[in-house]
Design a protein around this motif. Structure first.
Motif: not given
Length: 386
Positions: A360-386
């Motif tokens: 219900e309150t979970f999401m699955r992320i695929n981390i099999a991408s270049p490090k900079q792509v994962i970093e961008e994704g996580i930064d976007r999430i943190i920016k929105v959710f705080g």
């Protein structure tokens, strides 16, 4: 040899499902896709050469396997998992899910109970319901980000007449690599109540440092007689699109039943390139895989460091390249979490509820991408959710 896991490869306009389905799944085409379980990395270098060499023959008739292909599988399982198999017990299939459909149809009847452990890979639900079997849940227990099996409850489901159990090992999406103590308890229950065990080991090769995957059928002769092990090189080497997997049956009689059911489903052989790919990656992919795992470990560490101090956390991950993100501390409900990810963060993740109500309150992320792509994704999430 040095392998490159840092370059961002443009997969647009290659009919990659990861990109083509963005509009359908997320309502927009500009999300960063970190969902479907394939990688944004090139596969084993020797594979490209092998496929080109085969293609230059330019004749694509019906293809079968030979001793070289069987030996490549045998050697791989022996060296990576201490799994000594009899290759005469192998049945080939285009994927683990078609194999599960076959096993459910062979070894259970309508209305029989089949047990799964949510949150778990969504097709486990549909493969049971599609054949009018009764789905019984034995939910995993989340202990501060570390998931465990509930053996007391599992035994109750077996007592109540369950005919089969589908194991996800290593587990998708919670990233557990089940240890021998856990597997022995599970095996003892299956033997005690004579429950068929269908073990999805598709992520067996992707295990982090300090952990070890054990195929459950290797524990003892009793559980081996009840276990069908489903494996593939597809997740390991990013060749899911070539559709190559196999089932290891307990004995010749049961293997014959598997083959007969696969034939009834319209399947007779792998495609030409699937056989070529399977043999090549198993013969040449060991060093590449070791390097891949190191990259995945770095990506998981990056996520943990980035999320420290936020209201989002990643559960303990011992293997696979799929990470279970916990948004429960944000105080938001499922729909709002999903909306913010899609429309504000513009990051495409797998919907946690598709893995069961426990997501219900979970999401699955695929981390099999270049490090900079994962970093961008996580930064976007943190920016929105705080």
């Amino acid at each position: 040899m040095t392998y490159n896991f840092s370059d961002v490869i443009n997969r647009e306009n290659t009919r990659a499902a990861k990109f083509e389905y963005r509009e359908t799944l997320f309502g927009r085409s500009d999300v960063l896709p970190l969902w479907v379980a394939d990688m944004d990395f090139e596969s084993v270098p020797e594979l490209e050469e092998a496929l080109i060499k085969r293609a230059k023959h330019n004749l694509y008739g019906y293809t079968t396997f030979d001793d070289d292909i069987l030996q490549s599988i045998k050697n791989w399982l022996s060296s990576r998992h201490n799994f000594e198999i009899d290759t005469s017990l192998l049945s080939f299939s285009p994927g683990v899910i078609p194999s599960l459909h076959a096993l459910v149809q062979i070894f259970t009847e309508e209305n029989d109970q089949i047990v799964i452990q949510p949150p778990v890979y969504p097709p486990f639900f549909s493969v049971i319901k599609a054949h009018n079997r009764e789905l019984v849940e034995n939910p995993l227990v989340n202990r501060n980000g570390h998931y465990e099996m509930d053996f007391d409850h599992l035994e109750e489901t077996f007592k109540n007449g369950a005919k089969a159990f589908i194991l996800c090992s290593p587990h998708n999406p919670v990233g557990r690599v089940w240890n021998n103590d856990e597997l022995e308890k599970l095996a003892d229950l299956c033997v005690k109540y004579n429950v068929w065990l269908f073990s999805d080991d598709i992520h067996a090769d992707i295990v982090f440092d300090g952990y070890e995957h054990t195929p459950i059928s290797t524990l003892n002769d009793e559980i081996a007689k009840l276990t069908f092990t489903l494996m593939a090189p597809s997740k390991t080497f990013n060749i899911a699109g070539l559709q190559a997997s196999y089932v290891i049956s307990p004995n010749e009689d049961l293997k014959k039943k598997v083959n007969e059911q696969l034939m009834r489903q319209g399947f007779s052989s792998l495609n030409t390139f699937a056989f070529t790919a399977m043999e090549t990656v198993y013969n040449h992919g060991a060093d590449w895989l070791d390097a891949l795992i190191r990259q995945l470990e770095e990506n998981k560490q990056l996520i943990d460091e980035k999320l420290a101090g936020t209201k989002i956390s990643a559960v303990d991950t011992e293997g696979t390249y799929l990470v279970w993100l916990d948004f429960s501390k944000t105080g938001l409900d499922h729909d709002e979490i999903k909306r913010k990810l899609n429309d504000e963060a513009k990051v495409g993740l797998n919907d946690g509820k598709s893995f069961g109500d426990q997501g219900e309150t979970f999401m699955r992320i695929n981390i099999a991408s270049p490090k900079q792509v994962i970093e961008e994704g996580i930064d976007r999430i943190i920016k929105v959710f705080g």
